[in-house]
Write a protein that holds these residues in place. Structure first.
Motif, short mmCIF file in Angstrom:
data_model
loop_
_atom_site.label_atom_id
_atom_site.label_comp_id
_atom_site.label_asym_id
_atom_site.label_seq_id
_atom_site.Cartn_x
_atom_site.Cartn_y
_atom_site.Cartn_z
N HIS A 89 -31.38 -37.47 10.54
CA HIS A 89 -32.00 -36.87 11.46
C HIS A 89 -33.13 -35.64 10.51
CE1 HIS A 89 -28.80 -34.02 10.72
NE2 HIS A 89 -29.34 -32.94 11.17
N MET B 284 -18.02 -32.74 9.82
CA MET B 284 -18.91 -33.57 9.19
C MET B 284 -18.31 -34.80 9.07
SD MET B 284 -21.90 -31.83 6.77
CE MET B 284 -22.95 -33.15 6.14
N PRO C 221 -28.13 -29.03 0.73
CA PRO C 221 -29.62 -28.66 0.84
C PRO C 221 -30.09 -27.80 -0.22
CG PRO C 221 -27.96 -27.67 2.70
CD PRO C 221 -27.33 -28.71 1.51
N VAL C 222 -29.73 -26.73 -0.32
CA VAL C 222 -29.99 -25.73 -1.10
C VAL C 222 -30.61 -26.22 -2.56
CG1 VAL C 222 -29.96 -23.17 -2.01
CG2 VAL C 222 -29.15 -23.91 0.20
N TYR D 192 -14.54 -30.93 7.07
CA TYR D 192 -15.57 -31.60 6.35
C TYR D 192 -15.09 -32.99 6.04
CZ TYR D 192 -18.90 -32.63 2.55
OH TYR D 192 -19.74 -33.26 1.55
N VAL E 85 -25.58 -32.97 1.90
CA VAL E 85 -24.36 -32.10 1.50
C VAL E 85 -24.79 -31.16 0.34
CG1 VAL E 85 -22.92 -33.97 1.78
CG2 VAL E 85 -23.90 -33.74 -0.30
N TYR F 153 -26.45 -21.13 3.26
CA TYR F 153 -27.11 -22.48 3.66
C TYR F 153 -26.40 -23.72 2.99
CZ TYR F 153 -30.50 -19.54 5.89
OH TYR F 153 -31.28 -18.47 6.38
N ALA F 154 -25.17 -23.32 2.04
CA ALA F 154 -24.43 -24.45 1.64
C ALA F 154 -23.47 -25.02 2.59
CB ALA F 154 -23.80 -23.83 0.47
N ILE F 155 -23.28 -26.42 2.20
CA ILE F 155 -22.42 -27.15 3.37
C ILE F 155 -21.22 -26.57 2.80
CG2 ILE F 155 -21.62 -29.52 3.75
CD1 ILE F 155 -24.29 -28.80 5.00
N PRO G 249 -25.47 -41.84 14.86
CA PRO G 249 -26.40 -40.97 14.05
C PRO G 249 -26.84 -39.54 15.04
CG PRO G 249 -27.42 -43.13 13.77
CD PRO G 249 -26.02 -43.24 14.48
N THR H 171 -18.08 -27.72 1.82
CA THR H 171 -17.23 -28.82 1.44
C THR H 171 -15.82 -28.40 1.49
OG1 THR H 171 -17.56 -28.06 -0.87
CG2 THR H 171 -19.22 -29.43 0.20
N SER I 289 -18.75 -39.17 8.10
CA SER I 289 -20.12 -40.00 7.63
C SER I 289 -20.10 -41.44 8.43
CB SER I 289 -19.62 -40.58 6.21
OG SER I 289 -21.08 -41.33 5.78
N TYR I 290 -21.26 -41.87 8.55
CA TYR I 290 -21.33 -43.21 9.38
C TYR I 290 -22.53 -44.19 8.71
CZ TYR I 290 -26.18 -42.06 10.44
OH TYR I 290 -27.51 -41.67 10.20
N LYS J 138 -23.60 -37.51 14.80
CA LYS J 138 -23.46 -36.76 13.40
C LYS J 138 -24.65 -35.61 13.38
CE LYS J 138 -23.33 -36.31 8.98
NZ LYS J 138 -23.19 -37.40 7.86
N ALA J 139 -25.77 -35.96 14.16
CA ALA J 139 -26.79 -34.90 13.88
C ALA J 139 -26.34 -33.46 14.70
CB ALA J 139 -28.17 -35.48 14.39
N GLN K 171 -28.23 -43.47 4.61
CA GLN K 171 -28.66 -44.22 5.74
C GLN K 171 -30.13 -43.92 6.04
OE1 GLN K 171 -26.21 -41.77 5.06
NE2 GLN K 171 -24.29 -42.27 5.96
N ASN L 244 -17.02 -35.58 5.32
CA ASN L 244 -18.37 -36.54 4.92
C ASN L 244 -18.20 -37.09 3.71
OD1 ASN L 244 -20.87 -36.65 6.37
ND2 ASN L 244 -21.56 -36.36 4.47
N GLN L 245 -17.45 -36.85 2.77
CA GLN L 245 -17.43 -37.58 1.23
C GLN L 245 -16.09 -37.81 0.88
OE1 GLN L 245 -21.37 -37.28 1.92
NE2 GLN L 245 -20.72 -38.53 0.27
N ASP M 137 -31.53 -43.71 9.15
CA ASP M 137 -31.54 -43.01 10.72
C ASP M 137 -31.14 -41.61 10.66
OD1 ASP M 137 -28.80 -43.96 10.34
OD2 ASP M 137 -29.26 -45.23 11.82
N MET N 71 -23.96 -31.50 12.88
CA MET N 71 -24.31 -30.71 11.83
C MET N 71 -25.20 -29.44 12.43
SD MET N 71 -25.79 -33.67 9.11
CE MET N 71 -26.17 -32.32 7.86
N GLU N 72 -25.87 -29.54 13.55
CA GLU N 72 -26.47 -28.52 14.45
C GLU N 72 -25.54 -27.56 14.77
OE1 GLU N 72 -28.79 -30.88 16.86
OE2 GLU N 72 -30.12 -31.42 15.17
#
Lengths: 450, 450
Positions: free
Chosen positions: B297, A409, B76-77, A43, B74, A34-36, A396, A38, A411-412, A399-400, B293, A45-46, B295, A403-404
């Motif tokens: 999800h 990933m 979650p767990v 990826y 980034v 369940y980890a992202i 948004p 990175t 950023s915004y 981005k969602a 952010q 995102n950061q 907004d 992730m789904e």
């Protein structure tokens, strides 16, 4: 209980009784599941991404050594490696013979706070004993695009966020020197004492580099401490092709530089470099006699712990040092240059592409590429306000969906009067041109119906 | 170049060119070779010792995940594990239903600084914007035996070290409540506003527990924030046999508790627990819109980063959580009880043994045992001043010899008018009765000629 049910309950409350080794392994697997990811080249995102294998090995060795940076006595090798690495970083900044001081701290925000603390102490050393009541009202200056840690630091240090004066930035996010000078004069007229300017080398959103030479002239004129927050952009000093963006950094009094960002060193690895030797020690030392005994049988200058705000300090140096050995300076340079090349590739691909709008003009200064994606449905809307309102909701949702689907990933954020836009950044040397192509297609795939 | 010569030069300057993989492995081996073996059961030098295998595995997994605690998105767990673990720790403190707040911070000094920051903000929320100039002169109170981080924190936060008033401790190192009340009244008379009392649960040198109930009565009477610095002693809350030493801790407003000390979690792992929910967020948040952010999800309450002083924050939770799963609460209890039993064993062995003098009377409160070893040559010296002068030099020489022989390591320091004495501490569950026997014999072997 089958595996899946067990996985789902691995987050259960902590128990009095020990779990079995099997349960522990299930917890580990679930945590990774369940980890992202990175380290994945998609990826984005950061500012900290990727996973360097030598860096990881070094971090594992560090965990195994399980020691503390406060004294040479318990971390002889790591203290020496910190010394040689900080010296090398100061040489790269351009301070003669790498002279000066520095420390690895728990992240850029704390490095920036250290800088502010030092600036205040340099001007008003009595503040250490007497506190802010012995000091006139201070004013700090930083660009409106700077990192929020400057305000956090001012709040914590008892200076107050209202004393942080935000200087206007131009369209591309660079601080406007004339506005800095105007606001310094204004503050002086109001009875404030300007003590600290934080220029940013690589802003978080736009990746802008403030004009350091012009800023340093103003700092010199008004006798104000010049800090450069190069948490994100400092690593460009390693690149012969890009280091001109930090011209003037050698005039700074202090520099934040996070190798855990653009140099892909595993988290955490942030350095504060200081031009004046001895100042950190004077500012922070408390002479705890149970740690910094004066009758030890070795050179006490290696006990660097008393210059820190922390008592115990995590060993963050080994992974940077070992990666530097393994890659050489030219290895870091190559990976930084490559990430910047990927950004330029992205910029060139989307700047005239249908459905894209750049947030500001011109080539990326760092690897940040800021843009809007406009789905066909709103591409030709005539009502500008209506269009803006719709556009704000696009990033948004995309981005969602990213992730789904678990595909990528990025950023915004909004900024000022600009509605939500994507901020691409690339710091993972594993990323390729194909990953950039994929990102563009993925945004279009996920956003076309919006 | 042969292996030895290579080893000796592994600390060479960082180079432009990459080293070979062989060179990297030589560097790793040399780093481990010259490292202090902090996991060795005869390493008694610091409050953090030992190496738990589950903790180490968890730290390796953490390095591999290479992420950041600032957002749920980034991490979650890890964010959820931090939530359940902090809640459990608050339950153990005794706050109803584990309600409250908290954070894992980079060490006890920063946790203590957070507490002071919160206390100031609670009383004067305007300090965040307006700084200390909007606030009367503050006074903080802590025992003369407390950790130096209280003064470091006061210096950094702009309160000033002179505003930290040191309260007398009794012979065994416990704060004297009557002196606390007297100094609070005195400070008020001088126009200071008392805002913060830091009681210590387990002082660094003596291992003393301040009388928390009496202190909480005084804090309540004068409306002062009560902090408990349980960096060292907080873990005794896990032991049914020893937790009475912290009776009253549930009345505190905040508690520092470092699992990296007495619970042998790998460095770093320090928690600050706070009774009032929401205060940390209000005190530290800056609403950076590029990170937090509004907004997104998912439930934004999981984005805990804005309550931290840091921006990026290292993942320190997984090793504690996984060890807790693997041992259960009773496993931690057993290892803590065992370390305290070893201390009592040491105390009983040396309290009447020829050549030893205890620094203070009575059984150890924590695992700290403070004593002088008097070599035969000075054991019967009549001139008390001469004897003291000699005795002061004994511990440093024995310690230096321990390190040269590489057999054991134990700390020493002077305190007040007491010349250098040994401070034994035991936090490594791998230590045995035989290791204690060895320590005594080793001190005598290395010190008999002094």
């Amino acid at each position: 209980m089958d595996g899946d049910t067990k996985t789902m309950t691995f987050l259960q409350e902590l128990q009095d009784e020990p779990a079995t080794l099997d349960d522990i392994l299930i917890s580990c697997r679930a945590t990774l599941k369940y980890a992202i990811k990175t380290a994945h080249p998609r990826y984005f995102n950061q500012l900290s991404t990727g996973l360097d294998m030598v860096g990881l090995a070094a971090d594992w060795l560090t965990s195994t050594a399980n020691t503390n940076m406060f004294t040479y006595e318990v971390a002889p090798v790591f203290v020496l490696l910190e010394y040689v690495t900080l010296k090398k970083m100061r040489e790269i900044i351009g301070w003669s013979d790498g002279r000066g001081d520095g420390i690895f701290s728990p992240g850029g925000a704390i490095s920036n706070m250290y800088a502010m603390l030092l600036a205040r102490f340099k001007m008003f050393p009595e503040v250490k004993e007497k506190g802010m009541s012995s000091v006139p009202r201070l004013a700090a200056f930083t660009s409106e695009h700077s990192h929020f840690s400057i305000k956090k630091g001012a709040a914590a240090l008892g200076i107050g966020t209202e004393s942080v004066i935000c200087i206007k930035a131009d369209e591309s996010g660079k601080l406007i020197p004339a506005d800095l000078e105007r606001r310094i004069l204004e503050a002086k007229q109001k009875g404030f004492v300007p003590f600290f300017v934080s220029a940013t080398a690589g802003t978080t959103v736009y990746g802008a580099f403030d004009p350091l030479i012009a800023i340093s002239d103003i700092c010199k004129k008004y006798n104000v401490w010049m800090h450069v927050d190069g948490a994100w952009g400092g690593s460009l000093l390693m690149s012969r092709r890009h280091r001109w963006k930090l011209d003037g950094v050698e005039r700074a009094n202090s520099v934040t530089w996070n190798p855990h960002k653009m140099m892909s060193v595993p988290l955490q690895c942030s350095a504060l470099l200081v031009r004046e030797e001895g100042l950190m020690q004077n500012c922070n030392q408390m002479h705890a006699c149970y740690l910094f005994q004066q009758d030890k049988h070795y050179d006490l200058s290696y006990d660097t712990g008393d210059k820190a705000l922390q008592c115990g300090r995590h060993v963050d140096i080994f992974k940077l040092w070992l990666m530097w050995r393994a890659k050489g300076t030219i290895g870091f340079e190559a990976q930084i240059d490559k990430c910047l090349e990927l950004s330029e590739y992205l910029y060139n691909k989307i700047k005239d592409r249908e459905g894209y709008e750049m947030v500001f003009d011109g080539k990326p200064q760092h690897t940040n590429v800021c843009f809007w994606y406009l789905p066909p449905g709103i591409r030709y809307m005539e009502d500008k306000e209506e269009r803006k309102k719709h556009l704000h909701k696009v990033a948004p949702v995309i981005k969602a969906r990213m992730m789904e689907y678990g595909t990528t990933m990025v950023s915004y954020q909004p900024q000022g009067d600009k509605v939500n836009f994507f901020r691409m950044v690339i710091s993972n040397p594993a990323a390729t041109f194909e990953d950039i192509d994929f990102l563009i297609e993925e945004i279009e795939r996920l956003g076309q119906d919006l």
